[in-house]
Design an enzyme around this catalytic site. Structure first.
Site, PDB file in Angstrom:
ATOM      1  N   GLY A 143      30.578  63.200  17.389  1.00  0.00           N
ATOM      2  CA  GLY A 143      30.961  62.527  16.153  1.00  0.00           C
ATOM      3  C   GLY A 143      29.983  62.622  14.997  1.00  0.00           C
ATOM      4  O   GLY A 143      30.385  62.610  13.845  1.00  0.00           O
ATOM      5  N   ASP A 177      27.400  58.422  14.432  1.00  0.00           N
ATOM      6  CA  ASP A 177      28.515  58.215  13.497  1.00  0.00           C
ATOM      7  C   ASP A 177      28.848  56.740  13.348  1.00  0.00           C
ATOM      8  O   ASP A 177      28.975  56.226  12.251  1.00  0.00           O
ATOM      9  CB  ASP A 177      29.759  59.016  13.944  1.00  0.00           C
ATOM     10  CG  ASP A 177      30.140  58.781  15.412  1.00  0.00           C
ATOM     11  OD1 ASP A 177      29.470  58.007  16.125  1.00  0.00           O
ATOM     12  OD2 ASP A 177      31.132  59.396  15.860  1.00  0.00           O
ATOM     13  N   ASP A 224      29.350  50.648  17.723  1.00  0.00           N
ATOM     14  CA  ASP A 224      30.485  49.829  18.149  1.00  0.00           C
ATOM     15  C   ASP A 224      29.945  48.765  19.109  1.00  0.00           C
ATOM     16  O   ASP A 224      29.414  47.758  18.665  1.00  0.00           O
ATOM     17  CB  ASP A 224      31.500  50.780  18.804  1.00  0.00           C
ATOM     18  CG  ASP A 224      32.838  50.145  19.093  1.00  0.00           C
ATOM     19  OD1 ASP A 224      33.230  49.230  18.382  1.00  0.00           O
ATOM     20  OD2 ASP A 224      33.512  50.589  20.058  1.00  0.00           O
ATOM     21  N   LYS A 230      30.319  48.498  13.175  1.00  0.00           N
ATOM     22  CA  LYS A 230      31.368  47.499  13.431  1.00  0.00           C
ATOM     23  C   LYS A 230      30.705  46.330  14.157  1.00  0.00           C
ATOM     24  O   LYS A 230      30.805  46.222  15.384  1.00  0.00           O
ATOM     25  CB  LYS A 230      32.472  48.094  14.308  1.00  0.00           C
ATOM     26  CG  LYS A 230      33.363  49.086  13.590  1.00  0.00           C
ATOM     27  CD  LYS A 230      34.686  49.304  14.302  1.00  0.00           C
ATOM     28  CE  LYS A 230      34.588  50.172  15.507  1.00  0.00           C
ATOM     29  NZ  LYS A 230      35.884  50.740  15.935  1.00  0.00           N
ATOM     30  N   PHE A 241      40.001  51.281  14.032  1.00  0.00           N
ATOM     31  CA  PHE A 241      39.618  52.575  14.584  1.00  0.00           C
ATOM     32  C   PHE A 241      39.450  53.582  13.451  1.00  0.00           C
ATOM     33  O   PHE A 241      40.395  53.880  12.721  1.00  0.00           O
ATOM     34  CB  PHE A 241      40.626  53.069  15.619  1.00  0.00           C
ATOM     35  CG  PHE A 241      40.075  54.192  16.442  1.00  0.00           C
ATOM     36  CD1 PHE A 241      39.225  53.917  17.516  1.00  0.00           C
ATOM     37  CD2 PHE A 241      40.359  55.506  16.128  1.00  0.00           C
ATOM     38  CE1 PHE A 241      38.675  54.951  18.266  1.00  0.00           C
ATOM     39  CE2 PHE A 241      39.817  56.549  16.878  1.00  0.00           C
ATOM     40  CZ  PHE A 241      38.976  56.264  17.948  1.00  0.00           C
ATOM     41  N   ASP A 256      36.775  61.359  15.506  1.00  0.00           N
ATOM     42  CA  ASP A 256      38.071  61.883  15.920  1.00  0.00           C
ATOM     43  C   ASP A 256      38.966  60.808  16.510  1.00  0.00           C
ATOM     44  O   ASP A 256      38.521  59.710  16.862  1.00  0.00           O
ATOM     45  CB  ASP A 256      37.885  62.968  16.981  1.00  0.00           C
ATOM     46  CG  ASP A 256      37.563  62.372  18.354  1.00  0.00           C
ATOM     47  OD1 ASP A 256      36.657  61.526  18.430  1.00  0.00           O
ATOM     48  OD2 ASP A 256      38.228  62.738  19.340  1.00  0.00           O
ATOM     49  N   ARG A 282      38.402  65.283  12.674  1.00  0.00           N
ATOM     50  CA  ARG A 282      36.948  65.327  12.444  1.00  0.00           C
ATOM     51  C   ARG A 282      36.591  65.948  11.098  1.00  0.00           C
ATOM     52  O   ARG A 282      35.546  65.652  10.524  1.00  0.00           O
ATOM     53  CB  ARG A 282      36.249  66.126  13.557  1.00  0.00           C
ATOM     54  CG  ARG A 282      36.274  65.449  14.915  1.00  0.00           C
ATOM     55  CD  ARG A 282      35.259  66.128  15.843  1.00  0.00           C
ATOM     56  NE  ARG A 282      35.476  65.795  17.236  1.00  0.00           N
ATOM     57  CZ  ARG A 282      35.015  64.688  17.833  1.00  0.00           C
ATOM     58  NH1 ARG A 282      34.325  63.808  17.146  1.00  0.00           N
ATOM     59  NH2 ARG A 282      35.241  64.468  19.116  1.00  0.00           N
TER      60      ARG A 282
HETATM   61  P1  5GP Z   1      29.343  52.262  21.485  1.00  0.00           P
HETATM   62  O1  5GP Z   1      28.542  52.815  22.616  1.00  0.00           O
HETATM   63  O2  5GP Z   1      28.504  51.680  20.368  1.00  0.00           O
HETATM   64  O3  5GP Z   1      30.402  51.305  21.963  1.00  0.00           O
HETATM   65  O4  5GP Z   1      30.203  53.420  20.918  1.00  0.00           O
HETATM   66  C1  5GP Z   1      29.693  54.388  20.139  1.00  0.00           C
HETATM   67  C2  5GP Z   1      30.579  55.600  20.184  1.00  0.00           C
HETATM   68  O5  5GP Z   1      31.968  55.270  20.402  1.00  0.00           O
HETATM   69  C3  5GP Z   1      30.519  56.275  18.850  1.00  0.00           C
HETATM   70  O6  5GP Z   1      29.463  57.198  18.804  1.00  0.00           O
HETATM   71  C4  5GP Z   1      31.880  56.918  18.762  1.00  0.00           C
HETATM   72  O7  5GP Z   1      31.826  58.185  19.344  1.00  0.00           O
HETATM   73  C5  5GP Z   1      32.799  56.025  19.572  1.00  0.00           C
HETATM   74  N1  5GP Z   1      33.549  55.094  18.692  1.00  0.00           N
HETATM   75  C6  5GP Z   1      33.371  53.768  18.566  1.00  0.00           C
HETATM   76  N2  5GP Z   1      34.180  53.244  17.641  1.00  0.00           N
HETATM   77  C7  5GP Z   1      34.900  54.272  17.138  1.00  0.00           C
HETATM   78  C8  5GP Z   1      35.891  54.390  16.114  1.00  0.00           C
HETATM   79  O8  5GP Z   1      36.305  53.441  15.432  1.00  0.00           O
HETATM   80  N3  5GP Z   1      36.390  55.626  15.895  1.00  0.00           N
HETATM   81  C9  5GP Z   1      35.969  56.720  16.587  1.00  0.00           C
HETATM   82  N4  5GP Z   1      36.526  57.889  16.284  1.00  0.00           N
HETATM   83  N5  5GP Z   1      35.022  56.656  17.549  1.00  0.00           N
HETATM   84  C10 5GP Z   1      34.489  55.446  17.812  1.00  0.00           C
HETATM   85 MG    MG Z   2      29.684  59.159  19.002  1.00  0.00          MG
END
Ligand code: 5GP
Ligand code: MG
Length: 180
Positions: free
Chosen positions: A42, A102, A105, A133, A154, A161, A167
């Site tokens: 991402g 990117d 979350d 977020k 999302f 993606d 992307r």
């Molecule tokens: P975390 O480990 O912080 O939960 O997630 C991070 C990864 O989840 C990001 O690098 C991304 O690849 C994916 N991700 C989390 N939220 C989103 C979103 O809203 N859209 C997309 N496309 N990917 C997300």
């Molecule tokens: Mg990612």
């Protein structure tokens, strides 16, 4: 399949913000050339734009990537992160690392990557995410630099993606509620 996307962060807002982030980073780096570690897939677009904005400001950087997979999304409870592609510990040792992702979350991915780079002997790890977020955070991780704080939707585009699509969009958009 194409979705009815809504633009969340327009192209010019991203360009302006990435330039401002590079200016702030240049100040913080204070003449030190970082090793930029982008998280695939991402962060490839954000990383590419950020290193060019850094270069414009006389901050040369080496660039490498890591690819991590988080299995927390399906189960929600574990947030286990595994390494798909690693970066070289030799490259990281004693360097100032700029870790780029990117979107933040749950925080599991960035926390894992940060700990790994420290374990590889990084002198310092500065974290920078394009999107945050905060409402979805499960581990307490605060990035040093954030492009935009967004609501819990999302996001796609500018590297992000949905099922491999979108992307290449030059802006960040959101999928309609309830998209599978
Ligand atoms: P975390 O480990 O912080 O939960 O997630 C991070 C990864 O989840 C990001 O690098 C991304 O690849 C994916 N991700 C989390 N939220 C989103 C979103 O809203 N859209 C997309 N496309 N990917 C997300
Ligand atoms: Mg990612």
């Amino acid at each position: 399949m194409t979705h009815d996307l809504r633009i969340l962060v327009p192209e010019d807002a991203i360009r302006t913000r990435v330039a401002a982030l590079a200016a702030e980073l240049a100040t913080v780096l204070n003449g030190v050339s970082p090793l930029v570690v982008g998280l695939l897939d991402g962060a490839f677009v954000f990383t590419a734009d950020l290193v060019r904005e850094l270069a414009r400001r006389q901050v040369p950087a080496r660039v490498t990537f890591m690819s991590l997979a988080s299995y927390g999304r399906s189960t929600r409870s574990r947030g286990t992160v595994t390494v798909i592609r690693d970066c070289a510990p030799d490259e990281v040792r004693q360097r100032t690392v700029l870790l780029v992702d990117d979107i933040l979350d749950s925080g599991a991915t960035l926390q894992f990557a940060h700990a790994r780079l420290i374990a590889f002997g990084a002198a310092r790890v500065i974290t920078c995410v394009l999107l945050d977020k905060p409402s979805r955070r499960r581990v307490s991780f605060t990035p040093d630099f954030i492009g935009f704080t967004i609501p819990d939707a999302f996001a796609v585009g500018y590297g992000l993606d949905h099922a491999g699509e979108y992307r290449g969009l030059p802006w960040v958009a959101t999928l309609p509620e309830g998209t599978p």
